[in-house]
Design a protein around this motif. Structure first.
Motif, mmCIF file in Angstrom:
data_model
loop_
_atom_site.group_PDB
_atom_site.id
_atom_site.type_symbol
_atom_site.label_atom_id
_atom_site.label_comp_id
_atom_site.label_asym_id
_atom_site.label_seq_id
_atom_site.Cartn_x
_atom_site.Cartn_y
_atom_site.Cartn_z
ATOM 1 N N VAL A 146 -77.847 -76.931 14.278
ATOM 2 C CA VAL A 146 -77.285 -76.391 15.518
ATOM 3 C C VAL A 146 -76.053 -75.543 15.226
ATOM 4 N N GLY A 147 -75.221 -76.012 14.288
ATOM 5 C CA GLY A 147 -74.050 -75.228 13.909
ATOM 6 C C GLY A 147 -74.434 -73.874 13.320
ATOM 7 N N LEU A 159 -73.029 -66.148 17.287
ATOM 8 C CA LEU A 159 -71.676 -65.610 17.430
ATOM 9 C C LEU A 159 -71.461 -64.357 16.594
ATOM 10 N N VAL A 160 -72.074 -64.289 15.424
ATOM 11 C CA VAL A 160 -71.857 -63.142 14.538
ATOM 12 C C VAL A 160 -72.873 -62.028 14.772
ATOM 13 N N SER A 161 -73.783 -62.211 15.721
ATOM 14 C CA SER A 161 -74.836 -61.211 15.948
ATOM 15 C C SER A 161 -74.888 -60.804 17.413
#
Length: 448
Positions: A336-337, A344-346
């Motif tokens: 999940v992390g 978040l980075v995409s």
């Protein structure tokens, strides 16, 4: 003798089949030419050499229906045979043509072939409707049974799949009821359709329009590649993270902190009951096999030794299953992390994939949209969906080593599908009804 006769029959059959294959272009062209001749014969005999007009008042409706059915059959035959002619000529190379000459198959002269093709095109072209001319009009058919939001934009209207127009369109007399005035009509002096037509003409007359089309195609191709790659990353990265974390991080830590001698074998009572049932089944199987072999009855000590051996194996299996369940909990946290980190980075990829799904979903036909909606609603909130949710929740509970609480499962089934059904209906009413009202009408008709 029999074998030689049989082989000769096979050889003659294969030879006739090959000759039939080599004659495919001429046969297809002759059939298409015959269909065009029949159409021309109907024109000359019944319509004074003119086109077969379905709206003609020369004959009654029954006679015109008869001519229309014949025309459709002949046009279909001509088009199919022309397609077969092109395909067969593409597959037949020079070697096949030489083989045809050796087999005694004479090909017609090129001038005769061109004459027949020209005649077929002259006859069929009068009844061919170019689809581009129809779609360029961007007609939107409004049915009185389909609600249309007055604030629909032109871009959304163009997404509605307009049905193919029949040959005859009856002109309906307008009633005296006042028509509601749309907000789009008050936006400017000229209607938006005229402005959009002028804009389209400007784009088509622009000398740089070809470069823009190529650039737009490359951008669409790039967006598609980015979307597919991001979808694969969303699936592969969490799975790889789960397996790697379980094998190299979580697994060694769990094995280190759990003492193999003092560790709890069963994480819940259901595991213990399952082990007990399996041990009882082993005892009954042992006695049953002894009865089948007609062997002397087993002594109590022998039964006890076999039972202890099997109990140790069952304990080892459930000890491993309990450790695996604990590892799954922490490995899923890592998965999940990784999934959240990837989101978040995409952010730019998320915007691209959203546009990608919008183009796919809203580019489907009305029947396809209705089919997908009915499929998803029946799977997740339909009559048989509780059984699927029950299997899914029990699998998740077993994956994490939790007892399958029947009260929680029944409460979840009684509430969550209802919430999903409400969300589906709200989405259909709020968004799909504005974007594609015809798809909503198709969905209601299919659902009824």
């Amino acid at each position: 003798m029999k074998n030689s006769v049989f082989s000769q029959k096979i050889y003659s059959f294969l030879l006739n089949t090959y000759r039939w294959y080599l004659q495919t272009p001429e046969r297809s062209l002759d059939q298409a030419y015959d269909a065009a001749l029949k159409i021309k014969e109907i024109e000359n005999k019944h319509f004074n050499g003119n086109k077969i007009d379905i709206d003609s008042a020369m004959y009654s409706n029954s006679v015109m229906d008869y001519f229309e059915s014949d025309l459709k059959k002949l046009l279909k035959t001509a088009k199919m045979r022309l397609t077969e002619f092109r395909a067969s000529r593409w597959f037949l190379d020079e070697e096949n043509q030489k083989a045809a000459q050796k087999a005694g198959i004479e090909h017609p002269s090129p001038s005769l072939v061109l004459e027949k093709l020209n005649f077929i095109d002259q006859v069929i072209s009068k009844y061919t409707i170019i689809s581009d001319q129809i779609t360029s009009k961007a007609l939107v058919v409004k049915s009185p049974n389909i609600p249309v939001d007055p604030v629909i934009s032109d871009d959304n209207l163009l997404r509605v799949n307009a049905p193919t127009l029949p040959p005859k369109i009856p002109i309906q007399s307008s009633d005296n009821r006042p028509k509601p005035k749309l907000k789009a009509d008050t936006m400017g002096v000229l209607p938006r359709s005229i402005l959009s037509t002028i804009t389209r003409l400007q784009v088509e007359l622009d000398p740089n329009s070809e470069q823009e089309v190529i650039q737009n195609f490359r951008q669409a191709q790039r967006r598609t590649i980015i979307s597919i790659r991001f979808i694969l990353l969303l699936v592969i990265v969490p799975l790889l993270t789960h397996q790697i974390a379980k094998a190299f991080v979580v697994g060694p830590l769990v094995e280190k902190f759990r003492d193999t001698e003092e560790m709890q074998i069963f994480l819940n009572s259901e595991m213990e009951e399952e082990a007990l049932v399996e041990l009882q089944r082993f005892e009954e199987k042992l006695k049953f096999e002894n009865f089948i072999r007609n062997a002397p009855p087993l002594l109590p000590n022998q039964i006890e030794i076999e039972m202890k051996k099997r109990a140790g194996e069952i304990a080892e299996e459930f000890r491993h299953e309990s450790s695996n369940a604990i590892k799954n909990v922490f490995a899923d946290i890592f998965s999940v992390g990784a999934f959240i980190w990837l989101l978040l980075v995409s952010k730019s990829s998320i915007a691209v994939i959203k546009d990608f799904f919008d183009r796919i979903v809203y580019g489907l036909s009305d029947s396809a949209k209705a089919f997908i909606i009915i499929l998803f609603t029946d799977i997740f909130v339909g009559f048989h969906s509780p059984h699927g949710w029950e299997v899914l929740l029990e699998g998740v509970s077993r994956h994490w080593g939790l007892p399958a609480n029947r009260d929680f499962i029944f409460l979840f089934i009684a509430t969550f599908p209802v919430i999903l059904d409400t969300i589906f209906k709200y989405w259909i009413f709020r968004y799909l009804n504005r974007i594609s009202p015809s798809a909503v009408a198709t969905y209601r008709n299919m659902n009824e």
